[in-house]
Design a protein around this motif. Structure first.
Motif, PDB file in Angstrom:
ATOM      1  N   ALA A 147      21.023 -40.218 -75.093  1.00 54.64           N
ATOM      2  CA  ALA A 147      20.000 -39.203 -74.827  1.00 54.64           C
ATOM      3  C   ALA A 147      20.657 -37.880 -74.442  1.00 54.64           C
ATOM      4  CB  ALA A 147      19.059 -39.671 -73.721  1.00 54.64           C
ATOM      5  N   SER A 148      21.729 -37.955 -73.673  1.00 57.85           N
ATOM      6  CA  SER A 148      22.471 -36.753 -73.293  1.00 57.85           C
ATOM      7  C   SER A 148      23.072 -36.078 -74.526  1.00 57.85           C
ATOM      8  CB  SER A 148      23.571 -37.114 -72.297  1.00 57.85           C
ATOM      9  OG  SER A 148      24.382 -36.006 -72.016  1.00 57.85           O
ATOM     10  N   MET A 155      22.689 -34.665 -68.789  1.00 53.53           N
ATOM     11  CA  MET A 155      24.136 -34.871 -68.703  1.00 53.53           C
ATOM     12  C   MET A 155      24.548 -35.413 -67.337  1.00 53.53           C
ATOM     13  SD  MET A 155      25.585 -31.496 -70.697  1.00 53.53           S
ATOM     14  CE  MET A 155      27.174 -31.674 -69.947  1.00 53.53           C
ATOM     15  N   ALA A 156      23.942 -34.885 -66.274  1.00 54.29           N
ATOM     16  CA  ALA A 156      24.280 -35.344 -64.921  1.00 54.29           C
ATOM     17  C   ALA A 156      23.870 -36.799 -64.721  1.00 54.29           C
ATOM     18  CB  ALA A 156      23.599 -34.457 -63.886  1.00 54.29           C
ATOM     19  N   LYS A 157      22.708 -37.144 -65.227  1.00 52.24           N
ATOM     20  CA  LYS A 157      22.229 -38.531 -65.097  1.00 52.24           C
ATOM     21  C   LYS A 157      23.169 -39.482 -65.838  1.00 52.24           C
ATOM     22  CE  LYS A 157      18.032 -41.257 -65.683  1.00 52.24           C
ATOM     23  NZ  LYS A 157      16.636 -41.238 -66.113  1.00 52.24           N
ATOM     24  N   ALA A 158      23.557 -39.113 -67.053  1.00 53.36           N
ATOM     25  CA  ALA A 158      24.477 -39.949 -67.823  1.00 53.36           C
ATOM     26  C   ALA A 158      25.836 -40.031 -67.149  1.00 53.36           C
ATOM     27  CB  ALA A 158      24.607 -39.392 -69.241  1.00 53.36           C
ATOM     28  N   ASP A 159      26.292 -38.930 -66.571  1.00 56.36           N
ATOM     29  CA  ASP A 159      27.595 -38.907 -65.904  1.00 56.36           C
ATOM     30  C   ASP A 159      27.619 -39.810 -64.674  1.00 56.36           C
ATOM     31  OD1 ASP A 159      30.292 -37.830 -65.470  1.00 56.36           O
ATOM     32  OD2 ASP A 159      29.394 -36.761 -63.770  1.00 56.36           O
ATOM     33  N   VAL A 160      26.578 -39.726 -63.868  1.00 57.16           N
ATOM     34  CA  VAL A 160      26.507 -40.571 -62.666  1.00 57.16           C
ATOM     35  C   VAL A 160      26.430 -42.042 -63.058  1.00 57.16           C
ATOM     36  CG1 VAL A 160      25.067 -41.176 -60.688  1.00 57.16           C
ATOM     37  CG2 VAL A 160      25.541 -38.789 -61.177  1.00 57.16           C
ATOM     38  N   SER A 161      25.619 -42.353 -64.065  1.00 59.75           N
ATOM     39  CA  SER A 161      25.500 -43.741 -64.520  1.00 59.75           C
ATOM     40  C   SER A 161      26.846 -44.277 -64.984  1.00 59.75           C
ATOM     41  CB  SER A 161      24.494 -43.843 -65.664  1.00 59.75           C
ATOM     42  OG  SER A 161      23.226 -43.496 -65.246  1.00 59.75           O
ATOM     43  N   PHE A 162      27.573 -43.463 -65.738  1.00 60.65           N
ATOM     44  CA  PHE A 162      28.870 -43.905 -66.247  1.00 60.65           C
ATOM     45  C   PHE A 162      29.876 -44.092 -65.120  1.00 60.65           C
ATOM     46  CE2 PHE A 162      33.031 -43.248 -68.253  1.00 60.65           C
ATOM     47  CZ  PHE A 162      32.973 -44.253 -69.199  1.00 60.65           C
ATOM     48  N   LYS A 207      16.814 -26.271 -81.234  1.00 58.18           N
ATOM     49  CA  LYS A 207      15.552 -27.007 -81.109  1.00 58.18           C
ATOM     50  C   LYS A 207      15.037 -27.002 -79.678  1.00 58.18           C
ATOM     51  CE  LYS A 207      16.519 -30.242 -84.872  1.00 58.18           C
ATOM     52  NZ  LYS A 207      16.755 -31.657 -85.202  1.00 58.18           N
ATOM     53  N   ASN A 208      15.949 -26.931 -78.732  1.00 63.59           N
ATOM     54  CA  ASN A 208      15.595 -26.953 -77.317  1.00 63.59           C
ATOM     55  C   ASN A 208      16.278 -25.763 -76.646  1.00 63.59           C
ATOM     56  OD1 ASN A 208      14.898 -27.547 -74.697  1.00 63.59           O
ATOM     57  ND2 ASN A 208      16.069 -29.441 -74.574  1.00 63.59           N
ATOM     58  N   GLU A 209      15.513 -24.990 -75.894  1.00 58.39           N
ATOM     59  CA  GLU A 209      16.093 -23.836 -75.210  1.00 58.39           C
ATOM     60  C   GLU A 209      16.157 -24.037 -73.695  1.00 58.39           C
ATOM     61  OE1 GLU A 209      14.102 -20.294 -76.402  1.00 58.39           O
ATOM     62  OE2 GLU A 209      14.559 -20.594 -78.514  1.00 58.39           O
ATOM     63  N   ASP A 210      15.732 -25.194 -73.213  1.00 62.18           N
ATOM     64  CA  ASP A 210      15.719 -25.478 -71.778  1.00 62.18           C
ATOM     65  C   ASP A 210      17.054 -26.089 -71.368  1.00 62.18           C
ATOM     66  OD1 ASP A 210      14.964 -25.884 -69.158  1.00 62.18           O
ATOM     67  OD2 ASP A 210      13.825 -27.713 -69.602  1.00 62.18           O
ATOM     68  N   ILE A 211      17.933 -25.250 -70.857  1.00 65.65           N
ATOM     69  CA  ILE A 211      19.268 -25.721 -70.482  1.00 65.65           C
ATOM     70  C   ILE A 211      19.223 -26.621 -69.247  1.00 65.65           C
ATOM     71  CG2 ILE A 211      19.902 -23.759 -69.050  1.00 65.65           C
ATOM     72  CD1 ILE A 211      22.707 -24.001 -70.475  1.00 65.65           C
ATOM     73  N   ALA A 212      18.215 -26.436 -68.402  1.00 64.55           N
ATOM     74  CA  ALA A 212      18.104 -27.255 -67.182  1.00 64.55           C
ATOM     75  C   ALA A 212      17.892 -28.723 -67.533  1.00 64.55           C
ATOM     76  CB  ALA A 212      16.977 -26.750 -66.306  1.00 64.55           C
ATOM     77  N   SER A 213      17.079 -29.009 -68.538  1.00 69.00           N
ATOM     78  CA  SER A 213      16.856 -30.409 -68.920  1.00 69.00           C
ATOM     79  C   SER A 213      18.110 -31.019 -69.527  1.00 69.00           C
ATOM     80  CB  SER A 213      15.678 -30.523 -69.891  1.00 69.00           C
ATOM     81  OG  SER A 213      15.982 -29.881 -71.117  1.00 69.00           O
ATOM     82  N   VAL A 214      18.889 -30.208 -70.230  1.00 69.51           N
ATOM     83  CA  VAL A 214      20.143 -30.693 -70.813  1.00 69.51           C
ATOM     84  C   VAL A 214      21.143 -31.017 -69.706  1.00 69.51           C
ATOM     85  CG1 VAL A 214      22.091 -30.085 -72.303  1.00 69.51           C
ATOM     86  CG2 VAL A 214      19.778 -29.426 -72.958  1.00 69.51           C
TER      87      VAL A 214
END
Length: 104
Positions: free
Chosen positions: A52-53, A75-82, A64-71
């Protein structure tokens, strides 16, 4: 049990609940096969978060997406999970090494 601060960020709170629940349930049950299944489920969850990240990054770069905060949040969620997954792996390896070095 892994020391994990659920107040790391917006993405961390829900992740802490996902991590702690299977570990606590499996520790009380004592069933190895259930523990392996919980780890498999968590590994699949980490993989989905990584994918998803990656998709959100590609969408941002393609316009397609201009919302950098959601990106950044994805990324932070995937990083913490990893990082938690790597920590669990390291604990399992340490436990295995300690078990193998025991004298009979």
């Amino acid at each position: 049990m892994i020391n994990f601060n659920p107040n790391v960020g917006a993405a961390g709170g829900n992740l802490a609940q996902q991590i702690q629940k299977p570990a606590g349930v499996e520790a009380q049950d004592g069933s190895f096969s259930k523990t392996v299944k919980a780890l498999e489920k968590y590994l699949s969850n980490v993989d989905q978060q990584q994918q998803a990240s990656d998709i959100s990054i590609q969408d941002l770069l393609s316009g397609k997406n201009e919302d950098i905060a959601s990106v950044v949040a994805a990324m932070a969620k995937a990083d913490v999970s990893f990082k938690v997954l790597v920590g669990v792996r390291n604990k399992l390896i340490d436990a295995y090494k300690q078990t193998m070095s025991m004298q009979m």
